[in-house]
Every structure is written in C-alpha cells, then in structure tokens.
Scaffold this active site. Structure first.
Site, short mmCIF file in Angstrom:
data_model
loop_
_atom_site.label_atom_id
_atom_site.label_comp_id
_atom_site.label_asym_id
_atom_site.label_seq_id
_atom_site.Cartn_x
_atom_site.Cartn_y
_atom_site.Cartn_z
CB SER A 274 35.74 37.26 43.63
OG SER A 274 34.99 37.27 44.82
CB CYS A 275 38.48 40.20 46.18
SG CYS A 275 37.31 41.57 46.19
CG ASP A 276 42.93 38.64 42.96
OD1 ASP A 276 43.63 37.71 43.38
OD2 ASP A 276 41.90 38.48 42.27
CD GLU B 105 41.38 40.92 48.32
OE1 GLU B 105 40.50 40.22 47.79
OE2 GLU B 105 41.96 41.84 47.74
CG ASP C 51 36.78 40.47 41.62
OD1 ASP C 51 36.70 41.41 40.82
OD2 ASP C 51 37.75 39.70 41.68
#
Length: 416
Positions: free
Chosen positions: A9-11, A96, A32
C-alpha cells in the site's frame, strides 16, 4: 523478529513544471493505512520556541528549533507525526513504508517514526533540499523505530520519502540509519513500498558503500546500486509503482497535467493505487498544486476521509488567519490531556472518528447517487477555486481564511 505482513500500500507522485498546465508542480499521495484507523487534517501556525526547549514526538522527546513554519497535515489521529502535508513555503512531503536488509528486532524500539520525520521536515524546512537535510540529520541523530500502528505492535518498517517544492523534487530512501537521495528536476516520479533509487545517487550517508561490501550485498565493482544492495522486498516486482508510472506517462502527454489529472491517478482502482477494501485502505489523500511567482498561492487539497473514489478533495490555502474545521479533527480522548504525548494502547481500540469521517462512511457505504453528487460538488469547487487563483489578487488573501472550513461544512450538509 516476526513482523506484521508487509502492506502492499501507499503511493506518492510528483509531476514537475515541464509537464504541467500552468507550469506548477503537482504533488499527490494516497495514505494507505489499517482500515479502522482514522486520519485527521490539522493546521499548525508558525511558532517561536525558547532556546533549549524540547519537543515530544510520537514516542520520544527531541531538541526543538527556534522557529517552526506553518503546516497543514493529514495524520493518523493517534500519533504526533503525519503521513503527508505541506508548509507555508510550498514544501510537500509524503512517506512510504519500505523493507530493507538492515531491519532487525531493534526496529521495534521506540524512536522517531517516519511520520514524525514528515512533520519535522515540514515544520523546519523552506525548500525540498532543506527537508532532505532535516530528515537525514534527525535520522542519524535519533534513529527511526517503533510500532507504526496503535493496535498492531508488530507493524514496523523503514521509510522512504518524496519531497517537493515549487521547482524540484527529491526521493529520499532509508535503511536503518543509512540513506540515499535522488534529485528530480524534470518529468515525473513516483514511489511505492520498495526502495527505488538505483545508481543515480545525489547524496548518501557516510559509510554506506563500505557497509554494503562488508555485508556482501555489493562486490565493489561497477556503479553502486542502492536498491539492489539494501532492498529486502516490498513492491519490488513492479505492481503499483509500475502502474503509477504508466498513468503518469499517459496523463502527462502534451504537457498539460493538472490538479484533476492527479485526482485521476489517486482514484485509479485497477492498479491498486486506490484501495477501498481489505486490511489496508486509502484512509486519506492529498493533492497539492505548488505555485511560484505571479502572486498565485499554492493550493493543497485534502480528503480527510477513506477511499478517494467516495471522498471529496477540499482546498486549503495558507493565509495569516486561516481557519480549519473542527469537524475533520478527531476528538481528544478523556485520559489524553496532551495529544502530543499519546502512547499507543495495543490492548484496546479507541474510537477517534471525527464527524466528517462518521458521516462520510455512513452515507457512502453502499455507493449510489450520493457519490455522483459528491463528485459534482468537488467539480464545482475546483472550477471556482481555479478561476479565483488564475486572477488572484494577493491583497485579497484574507478572503481565503475560511476556504477549507467552508468546504468541509458544505460537504457535511450532503450527509444529513
């Protein structure tokens, strides 16, 4: 060490001035996080601090600086740090989770979280390059570590950062106390949950190459590749990062990438960039249009609610007397008099939901016409805000004091 499974997850994304409409830098991030976690949006004004004063972060106390800048932050409500945000100088930072060869049981020791470093960089930096220096100095002084969840103590990780200002961006990736940084001056760039810096390294920590050789992760021949030497996994096979690159490539064709283009990127469900189900979801999102010159202020758009597909991006502009809505801030827990000194209670869950979170979740749970109505509300807000900014009069900046607050109030009316 038995770590929590790595969340895919995470961008975070940035498109620089050569590819954007109007020549502004466009920054975006989906945060996220664990699906039941609440994220709030808070504003902190510029502050002066006494010499020798201390600052309580999520877990540890550190030395305070003499002056901190005004910041707007989207943050998990239980911690001091932030997932993403911006400051009054147009610096934006998002982080991130990454997994590296230097991870160990020591990572569970409470130190600075990556989210603390995001907030500290925004409070203490006036440029993206300065933010890199702030984070790396703090990392080398205090180290990173500690649970990154208030309900799951095994969720620990190292951190990478995408940092942008009005003219450039930096990728900063860490492995323990070591780090590498890459300067981006044109085009676009995105990061996900894996080390991504290869041989193009513009700054790095002292002794990193020697450590890689000592550990047998690099033989000393050829160009040193940071991610190949230090990565232990994550989204390294492509996945969301590769999909994000493809979206950016498509949407930057013609050099007209803009605010709504970044909305499209963050709302892309096919790629997994937008996560609406599962143990980790997109709990909040940010898009910033960083401007410079001509008197036009930067504008930062936040959802403050989960799933950008069912959320409204609301604009925030730094003014001298800006107001932030209490309805997008989590309530104080009775036995937590000082939110800055919150320590996660892993034995129980605490309801930190704010009014906007509760109303949005209830109203959009089953989708339907309400989502279309919300999107219409957002489009109208974008049109009106952009029209105002294109012919902005700096003498009328005070008229933006209530912009974000009024947008939150307008959104709430649709949920009643």
């Amino acid at each position: 060490m038995s770590p929590c499974p790595s969340p895919k997850s995470c961008d975070t994304f940035v498109v620089l001035t050569d590819l954007t409409k109007g020549g502004h830098v466009v920054f975006g991030k989906n945060s996220d996080r664990p699906s039941e976690e609440v994220q709030e949006v808070i504003y902190q004004p510029p502050l002066e601090h006494e010499e020798g004063s201390k600052l309580q972060c999520t877990y540890i106390e550190i030395d305070q600086v003499g002056h901190t800048h005004a910041v707007i932050l989207s943050k998990p409500s239980w911690m001091w740090g932030a997932e993403m945000g911006a400051n009054e100088h147009g610096v934006c930072v998002g982080n991130e989770a990454v997994w590296t060869n230097l991870q160990s049981d020591d990572d569970s020791i409470e130190r600075l979280l990556g989210m603390d470093l995001v907030r500290l960089a925004l409070e203490r930096s006036s440029t993206a390059q300065m933010a890199v220096d702030v984070i790396t100095t703090l990392l080398e002084t205090y180290s990173q570590g500690g649970p990154c969840s208030d309900v799951e103590p095994s969720l620990v990780y190292h951190n990478s950062f995408l940092i942008a200002d009005h003219q450039e961006a930096w990728i900063l990736e860490t492995a323990g106390n070591h780090w590498a940084a890459e300067q981006i001056k044109s085009g676009y760039r995105n990061i996900s949950n894996a080390l991504s810096i290869g041989t193009k390294i513009d700054k790095m920590s002292e002794g990193m190459k020697e450590l890689a050789q000592e550990k047998g992760w690099w033989d000393g021949n050829g160009d040193f590749n940071f991610s190949e030497a230090f990565s232990s996994g994550g989204d390294s096979s492509g996945g969301r990062k590769e999909s994000g690159e493809q979206l950016l490539a498509k949407l930057t064709e013609g050099g007209k990438f803009d605010l709504e283009s970044m909305f499209r990127v963050l709302r892309d469900t096919k790629s997994g960039i937008c996560m609406s189900t599962g143990n980790f979801v997109s709990t909040s999102s940010q898009v910033s249009v960083i401007s410079h010159g001509s008197g036009r202020p930067s504008c930062h758009w936040f959802t403050g609610t989960p799933d950008p597909q069912r959320s409204v991006f609301k604009p925030f502009i730094f003014t001298n007397n800006v107001k932030i809505s209490p309805h997008i801030q989590s309530p104080k827990i009775p036995d937590e008099e000082d939110p800055a000194k919150v320590t996660p209670r892993f034995s129980k869950k605490v309801n930190r939901s704010h009014l906007l979170y509760r109303r949005q979740q209830a109203a959009t749970e089953n989708g339907g016409n309400i989502v279309d109505t919300l999107r219409d509300l957002e489009r109208k807000c974008v049109q009106e805000t952009e029209a105002c900014l294109q012919s902005f009069d700096p003498e009328r900046l005070s008229e933006m004091d209530d912009l974000f607050k009024d947008c939150v109030d307008s959104e709430l009316k649709f949920y009643k």
